[in-house]
Write an enzyme that holds these catalytic residues in place. Structure first.
Site, PDB file in Angstrom:
ATOM      1  CB  THR A  78     -11.430   2.375   3.080  1.00 34.64           C
ATOM      2  OG1 THR A  78     -10.858   3.622   3.242  1.00 34.64           O
ATOM      3  CG2 THR A  78     -11.519   1.911   1.724  1.00 34.64           C
ATOM      4  CG  ASN A 136     -10.981   5.955   0.955  1.00 33.04           C
ATOM      5  OD1 ASN A 136     -12.325   6.031   0.768  1.00 33.04           O
ATOM      6  ND2 ASN A 136     -10.422   5.537  -0.417  1.00 33.04           N
ATOM      7  CD  GLU A 187      -8.800  -2.374  17.528  1.00 31.74           C
ATOM      8  OE1 GLU A 187      -8.443  -1.923  18.638  1.00 31.74           O
ATOM      9  OE2 GLU A 187      -8.331  -3.706  17.150  1.00 31.74           O
TER      10      GLU A 187
END
Length: 737
Positions: free
Chosen positions: A626, A623, A697
């Site tokens: 997001t 997505n 991350e």
């Protein structure tokens, strides 16, 4: 479902729903304040009592007496439980220190007592009436001072994390290198600074315990709590549907969960506990500071011939080291390598996982060192990194990367950022009273494959319900799981309901280590395959080759509504993803290139970041909305690490002084400029059926060094001791013309 060979074409590849910018499913609940967090769970419990945790006021020693008499007499107090009232609890799963129980004090603000009262205010007031007597020892808090006593260590157990990682003959290669670099870099202790505190509501029903807590990985908390309490894990239920940030702080059980359970048992009522902010810092976990020495040797044309990375870290006895050498293992191809870590024993809060553990502080050093080497060579920093790219594991040349597009990240970023316009002469670009510079760094983070399971139910009305104990820490889990189910079953997203964060659901990977999205959606993919088969069979269709789209199922020339399969009652598909030994043939990793432009005020030394760009190679993007949110949040955290974040240690008493959100500085809106993110489109068939990899991350990895390198380009001042604060700059600033 066992994933043992790279995937081929599958239903996800249609990308009708997956890969689309669907807005957050949980967004309305979050912005309206109606998402129920751990401390707010009033709907499932009766009249709760409130707990307040009292922390130790020494960092090392023993507690031999706790006077609780005055607290017991205070208004509204129901119980006071001290650490001396209980035998030491068994260390919990992944927990390396005593959370409560026994006389030994291992760090400041270790829990020594719990006050339970009718109201929060009464519990807090009574807690101040408790006094304790200690036998104290001088705290060990200075990492550099403890260096002579440090011992060799591995960052984790297992063959992939050796204590010493050596290939070839580094010393000989370094001595023979045409150009060399030998520098020391330091990173400070960091705290997670998430908005929601560690918080728990606990309630017992007979021998059954229910915990509403803020947990990133439900199963880890459940196992830890059961072990600490000495009860079967089947008697413990964890619920954590919404989490207000964690960054690794909520991966493992903390004192709030354990003491809420104890308090609820003692007073026979539900108990709520939220750690006060000082205890979050001194009783919770931290990113441990490092002292790193990096030596690089290269040929005149920029080929690395030798690389050494030694890192010193401090932690509690029995804890693991911050793996600062981790990215150096795999980022650049070098025939002679010497990687080594030592751990010193410090009497500070436990050092544990914080966003991009290992890679974040390691790259803050390595990627400055690469820039310094580039300057010595007279090479562009981007070119140096491209020259030393590798498509195989430097430790095992027969093991290749499943997908590595670092060069494309670097080239795309340089082109998009306008890197060609950078003046390589430090301190040469001025705009009024500001010195302007550009910097960049490479990013690397392993892609972890962890078993994950889910359950999906086709309801009688044709809607779908997904259940998994996966968590959402603000990362979009609800949304991408909704998209996965909708794609696999061929229905609109408004026909899918996702339920998360309950230990009664199938066990998922959880949120952390950027492993959540890929593994959790893959587990749901496996469950959907089971449901697709059950649906086809109930409809009398051949499961092989059945197409699920538009709310219908097509096979063998026949098309039937999906809802027809549930006329005889709901159908359930439950399964999970496990992984074979693809890691023997492939390194799973994500890559990035970070670019930053800064301006440094020539009078004050104040640094302002003016623009940022991240180019990320992380497989298929599930997505883009997001994913971008994750990336810019990580970039923001990188700015904090570069310019302001550091825990200040009181060396006399052994605690972090700036233990609140007022004293611990993090970036605010005014500190963060325009941020741009470019995702490369390279699905990785060896990663999972989703062909995705982690994103949470990699957006942080390299950011600190990119900012530091930009500061150097702007001013000519090389700061190797993070954070880069103005007090380290002022006396070195160029003369004002």
């Amino acid at each position: 479902m066992k994933f043992a060979t790279p995937t081929e074409q599958n239903p996800i590849d249609r990308l009708e729903v997956v890969g689309q910018p669907l807005r957050r499913i949980d967004g309305a609940l979050k912005v309206s304040g109606t998402a129920p967090y751990a401390y707010e769970r009033h709907d499932k419990i009766g009249d709760p009592a409130y707990g307040w945790i009292v922390g130790a006021t020494i960092a090392r020693g023993r507690i031999w007496r706790v006077d609780k008499a005055a607290a017991m007499r205070a208004s509204g107090v129901l119980a006071v439980v001290t650490t001396l009232d209980f035998d030491a609890f068994a260390p919990g799963f992944r927990t390396t220190l005593h959370l409560f129980g026994g006389a030994e004090i291992r760090h400041y603000h270790q829990a020594i007592a719990l006050v339970v009262a009718e109201t929060f205010e009464q519990a807090r007031a009574a807690a101040h009436l408790i006094s304790a007597e200690y036998e104290a020892a001088p705290p060990r808090c200075d990492l550099a001072a403890q260096a002579p006593n440090a011992e060799p260590t591995a960052d984790r157990d297992g063959p992939d994390y050796p204590i010493v990682d050596r290939i070839g003959d580094f010393e000989a290669a370094f001595a023979a290198a045409t150009v060399t670099l030998d520098e020391q870099y330091t990173t400070p202790d960091h705290t997670h600074a998430m908005m929601e505190p560690h918080a728990t509501t606990a309630a017992w029903s007979g021998n059954k315990l229910t915990i509403w807590t803020s947990s990133q990985v439900i199963s880890w908390h459940r196992n830890s709590l059961a072990a600490a309490l000495g009860v079967p894990k089947e008697d413990v239920r964890i619920e954590s549907p919404f989490i207000g940030g964690g960054f690794g702080a909520k991966l493992i059980m903390r004192a709030d969960a354990l003491l809420a359970a104890i308090g609820a048992k003692v007073v026979s009522r539900p108990v709520k506990i939220a750690l006060q902010r000082p205890l979050i810092t001194n009783n919770g976990t931290r990113r441990a500071g490092t002292i790193q020495r990096i030596r690089l040797g290269a040929t005149r044309d920029g080929r690395l011939t030798a690389i050494s990375h030694h890192s010193l870290n401090g932690n509690l006895a029995g804890a693991f080291a911050e793996a600062a050498i981790a990215p150096t293992r795999l980022l650049y191809g070098t025939p002679n390598r010497d990687l080594f870590m030592k751990l010193a024993i410090l009497d500070l809060a436990e050092g544990n996982d914080m966003r991009a553990p290992g890679e974040a502080p390691g790259l803050m050093a390595l990627e400055i060192a690469m820039d310094e080497l580039a300057e010595k060579l007279g090479l562009d920093p981007v070119v140096l990194r491209i020259l030393n790219d590798t498509q195989v594991d430097p430790r095992n040349l027969s093991r290749r990367f499943s997908g590595r597009h670092l060069i494309e990240c670097l080239q795309t970023g340089a082109r998009h950022f306008g890197w060609a316009n950078r003046n390589p002469v430090p301190g040469s670009v001025r705009e009024g009273h500001w010195l302007v510079g550009m910097g960049m760094a490479a990013g690397f983070r392993l892609n972890l494959l962890i078993p994950s399971a889910a359950r999906i139910r086709l309801e009688s009305n044709g809607n779908l319900t997904v259940e998994t104990d996966m968590t959402d820490i603000g990362t979009g889990s609800y949304t991408i799981l909704t998209q996965t189910a909708a794609e696999m079953m061929g229905v609109p997203t408004n026909r899918v309901t996702v339920r998360l964060g309950d230990s009664s659901y199938p066990e998922a990977a959880g949120s952390g280590g950027q492993f959540g999205a890929n593994n959790a959606t893959s587990g749901l993919y496996a469950a959907c395959l089971k449901l697709r088969e059950a649906v086809a069979l109930r409809l009398g269709l051949d499961p092989e080759g059945a197409e699920f789209t538009g709310g219908s199922v097509t096979s063998g020339g026949r098309t039937l509504p999906l809802v027809d399969a549930a006329k005889g009652g709901p159908l359930i598909g439950e399964d999970g993803i496990t992984y074979g030994d693809l890691d023997k043939d492939f390194v799973q990793a994500t890559f990035g290139a970070q670019f930053a432009e800064v301006a440094v005020n020539q009078f004050t030394g104040v640094t302002r970041v003016r623009r940022m760009l991240a180019v990320i190679d992380a497989g298929r993007v599930l997505n883009p909305l997001t994913a971008r949110s994750q990336a810019i949040g990580a970039m923001t955290m990188g700015v904090g690490a570069a310019l302001m974040e550091a825990l200040a240690i009181d060396q006399r008493h052994g605690f972090f002084v700036n233990h609140d959100l007022g004293g611990y500085e993090v970036p605010v809106h005014a500190d963060i400029p325009h941020q741009e993110v470019i995702f490369l489109d390279h699905p990785d068939p060896a990663s999972s059926p989703m062909k995705a990899k982690g994103i949470g991350e990699i957006g942080l990895c390299g950011v600190g060094a990119a900012v530091a390198n930009a500061v150097y380009n702007a001013t000519g001042i090389r700061i190797r001791d993070y954070p880069i604060t103005l007090d380290k700059m002022l006396h070195k600033m160029p003369a004002i013309s």
